[in-house]
Write a protein that holds these residues in place. Structure first.
Motif, short mmCIF file in Angstrom:
data_model
loop_
_atom_site.label_atom_id
_atom_site.label_comp_id
_atom_site.label_asym_id
_atom_site.label_seq_id
_atom_site.Cartn_x
_atom_site.Cartn_y
_atom_site.Cartn_z
N THR A 50 0.93 -1.07 0.04
CA THR A 50 0.02 0.10 0.03
C THR A 50 0.92 1.32 0.01
OG1 THR A 50 -0.07 0.25 2.28
CG2 THR A 50 -1.70 -1.22 1.34
N VAL A 51 0.28 2.31 -0.12
CA VAL A 51 1.23 3.71 -0.38
C VAL A 51 1.43 3.89 1.04
CG1 VAL A 51 0.12 4.47 -2.41
CG2 VAL A 51 -0.88 5.07 -0.30
N ALA A 52 0.68 3.46 2.29
CA ALA A 52 1.35 3.75 3.39
C ALA A 52 2.61 3.31 3.59
CB ALA A 52 0.17 3.29 4.21
N ASP A 53 2.93 2.25 3.09
CA ASP A 53 4.42 1.59 3.00
C ASP A 53 5.58 2.49 2.34
OD1 ASP A 53 3.46 -0.57 4.30
OD2 ASP A 53 3.03 -1.58 2.40
N LEU A 54 5.05 3.70 1.76
CA LEU A 54 6.11 4.43 1.15
C LEU A 54 6.95 5.58 2.26
CD1 LEU A 54 4.38 5.52 -2.23
CD2 LEU A 54 5.91 3.69 -1.71
N ASN A 55 8.13 5.52 2.32
CA ASN A 55 9.04 6.41 3.04
C ASN A 55 10.00 7.04 2.23
OD1 ASN A 55 10.91 4.40 3.48
ND2 ASN A 55 9.63 3.61 4.99
N GLY A 56 10.77 7.72 2.92
CA GLY A 56 12.07 8.34 2.23
C GLY A 56 12.93 7.17 1.92
N ASN A 78 13.84 12.84 -15.42
CA ASN A 78 12.39 12.84 -15.60
C ASN A 78 11.32 11.79 -14.94
OD1 ASN A 78 12.86 14.89 -17.53
ND2 ASN A 78 13.24 13.23 -19.31
N GLU A 79 11.94 10.82 -14.62
CA GLU A 79 11.13 9.78 -13.77
C GLU A 79 11.05 9.90 -12.59
OE1 GLU A 79 12.78 5.73 -14.42
OE2 GLU A 79 12.79 5.72 -16.57
N MET A 80 12.01 10.62 -11.89
CA MET A 80 11.86 10.91 -10.62
C MET A 80 10.96 12.26 -10.36
SD MET A 80 13.41 8.46 -8.85
CE MET A 80 13.12 9.04 -7.57
N GLU A 81 11.05 13.10 -11.31
CA GLU A 81 10.19 14.41 -11.46
C GLU A 81 8.72 13.78 -11.26
OE1 GLU A 81 11.03 18.56 -13.16
OE2 GLU A 81 10.44 17.05 -14.73
N THR A 82 8.36 12.87 -12.20
CA THR A 82 6.96 12.39 -12.54
C THR A 82 6.71 11.82 -11.32
OG1 THR A 82 7.30 12.24 -14.82
CG2 THR A 82 5.43 10.78 -13.89
N LEU A 83 7.57 10.91 -10.65
CA LEU A 83 7.28 10.17 -9.17
C LEU A 83 6.87 11.23 -8.20
CD1 LEU A 83 7.12 7.69 -7.54
CD2 LEU A 83 9.51 7.78 -7.24
N LYS A 84 7.80 12.32 -8.25
CA LYS A 84 7.64 13.49 -7.19
C LYS A 84 6.19 14.06 -7.28
CE LYS A 84 9.58 17.70 -5.37
NZ LYS A 84 10.31 17.24 -4.28
N ASN A 85 5.57 14.53 -8.47
CA ASN A 85 4.30 14.85 -8.78
C ASN A 85 3.28 13.71 -8.15
OD1 ASN A 85 5.32 17.12 -10.07
ND2 ASN A 85 5.23 16.18 -12.00
N PHE A 86 3.55 12.55 -8.45
CA PHE A 86 2.55 11.66 -7.97
C PHE A 86 2.56 11.45 -6.57
CE2 PHE A 86 2.56 6.94 -6.81
CZ PHE A 86 1.07 6.79 -6.93
N ILE A 87 3.75 11.63 -5.72
CA ILE A 87 3.60 11.76 -4.33
C ILE A 87 2.92 12.75 -3.98
CG2 ILE A 87 5.20 11.61 -2.42
CD1 ILE A 87 5.23 9.07 -3.84
N GLU A 88 3.26 13.99 -4.52
CA GLU A 88 2.30 15.17 -4.13
C GLU A 88 0.98 15.13 -4.57
OE1 GLU A 88 4.02 18.29 -6.94
OE2 GLU A 88 5.68 18.66 -5.55
N TYR A 89 0.52 14.18 -5.04
CA TYR A 89 -0.99 13.85 -5.18
C TYR A 89 -1.40 13.14 -4.17
CZ TYR A 89 -4.65 10.82 -6.37
OH TYR A 89 -5.94 10.24 -6.59
N LEU A 90 -0.52 12.28 -3.73
CA LEU A 90 -0.63 11.31 -2.62
C LEU A 90 -1.03 11.96 -1.51
CD1 LEU A 90 1.25 8.11 -3.27
CD2 LEU A 90 -1.08 8.77 -3.73
N GLU A 91 0.03 13.12 -1.16
CA GLU A 91 -0.04 14.03 0.07
C GLU A 91 -1.52 14.77 0.04
OE1 GLU A 91 3.10 16.89 -0.06
OE2 GLU A 91 4.75 15.43 0.35
N ARG A 103 11.04 14.25 -0.10
CA ARG A 103 11.97 13.28 -0.11
C ARG A 103 12.41 12.68 -1.15
NH1 ARG A 103 9.47 10.48 5.54
NH2 ARG A 103 8.43 12.52 6.04
N VAL A 104 11.63 13.00 -2.13
CA VAL A 104 12.00 12.38 -3.46
C VAL A 104 13.19 13.27 -4.08
CG1 VAL A 104 10.96 12.01 -5.99
CG2 VAL A 104 9.67 11.75 -3.93
N ASN A 105 14.07 12.54 -4.44
CA ASN A 105 15.19 13.32 -4.83
C ASN A 105 15.21 13.15 -6.43
OD1 ASN A 105 18.12 14.48 -5.06
ND2 ASN A 105 18.83 12.51 -6.06
#
Length: 341
Positions: A50-56, A78-91, A103-105
């Motif tokens: 689950t996304v609850a398992d995601l951490n730095g 580009n991949e990490m930038e897209t992942l960062k945007n996805f994590i912002e959505y989860l926030e 915490r997404v580099n």
């Protein structure tokens, strides 16, 4: 009802993209889909249920994994930038901690490495166009018209596909790019991508010959007449790509630099055209075209209007002139100010 933090990464990724469909073009959505699919599959392979398992630490492990796959620095960025945007959505939906996106580099890529090196070179483009223009058997064929239009306008794939027969004005020597989402064709920048682009006489002659001799006189599912048409109507994006791959084969106007026999080369098959080391996709043609505009001294603001890109983006990604050439372009127009009478 499932709580947001209980969403599996795969389900969360689909939910995120579905919510952005109205603001993304099909091609951009497809790119994000692929990038997040890689992340979701990695999560599944590593017990992230689950996304609850995601951490730095998890996010850092994923970056290390992708970096170890020997991907290009720009690809990882580009991949990490897209992942960062996805994590912002989860926030935003309160599925993860508020500061997890921080915490997404997103690895820094030097400007010189960010520029898109894969392009149709000017020498090859002009040699191909001259060949098409001077060879009766292929002059004005669909591949010729597509390549010459793309090279002269610097248009994106979506823009080329969106063109209707009515968008080409032979008398005024223009082609018009129009955002028509209600009937199946969109421009990357939507209404802001609409523009009228002037053509020179030779390009108009090529398009006119194509219309008269090689264009399928058909309508698409919305009753429109595509300029670049297939027997079935308006081609899908991948068909446009294949046509451009075929149009840019090096063996079109010379010997194969890879020593393949054109009569038996498997790359000449539509399904494998993209695998030819020297064939180029519409985006590579766009990149080469914008570089050509810059190298020929076309003002940045004019190029930006023609190709629908900001001047900063053109400077960073497309203007491939060598530093010495840049110096010449800067100083030559001002030398007369330094004349000593």
């Amino acid at each position: 009802m499932v709580e947001p933090e209980e969403l599996p990464p795969r389900e969360a990724w689909h939910r995120y993209l579905n919510g952005r469909r109205t603001e993304l073009t099909e091609e951009t959505a497809s790119t994000y889909h692929y990038r997040l699919k890689l992340f979701a599959e990695w999560c599944e392979d590593n017990g992230i249920e689950t996304v609850a398992d995601l951490n730095g630490w998890v996010l850092d492990e994923y970056e290390s994994y992708r970096a170890g796959q020997d991907v290009a620095s720009t690809t990882l960025h580009n991949e990490m930038e897209t992942l960062k945007n996805f994590i912002e959505y989860l926030e935003r939906i309160e599925a993860v901690d508020d500061d997890l996106a921080d915490r997404v580099n997103v690895p820094h890529v030097p400007r010189g490495e960010r520029s898109r090196e894969t392009r149709l070179s000017t020498d090859r483009a002009l040699a191909l166009i001259r060949h098409y223009r001077s060879t009766d058997a292929v002059h004005g064929c669909r591949r010729h018209a597509l390549l010459e239009t793309a090279w002269h306008t610097g248009a994106r794939l979506g823009g080329l596909r969106a063109l209707d027969l009515r968008d080409f004005n032979r008398e005024e020597q223009t082609v018009e790019f129009i955002h028509r989402p209600e009937s199946g064709t969109v421009l990357k920048n939507k209404r802001e991508g609409e523009r009228v682009v002037a053509l020179n006489e030779r390009v108009c002659e090529t398009i006119g010959t194509y219309i008269q001799t090689d264009r399928y006189d058909v309508h698409d599912d919305h009753g429109r007449q595509p300029l670049f048409s297939s027997l079935q109507g308006r081609p899908n994006p991948n068909t446009i790509r294949v046509w451009m791959y075929l149009a840019t084969f090096p063996c079109v106007q010379g010997e194969c630099p890879h020593r393949y026999d054109p009569d038996s080369c498997e790359f000449r098959n539509h399904s494998k055209a993209s695998q030819c080391p020297s064939s180029r996709a519409p985006h590579h043609v766009r990149t080469g075209s914008i570089t050509w505009h810059c190298d020929r001294g076309v003002p940045r603001e004019v190029t930006a209007e023609r190709v629908n890109a900001s001047q900063d983006v053109i400077d960073e990604y497309y203007d491939k002139a060598e530093e010495r050439d840049r110096m010449e372009k800067r100083r030559r127009p001002h030398l007369n100010k330094l004349t000593i009478e």
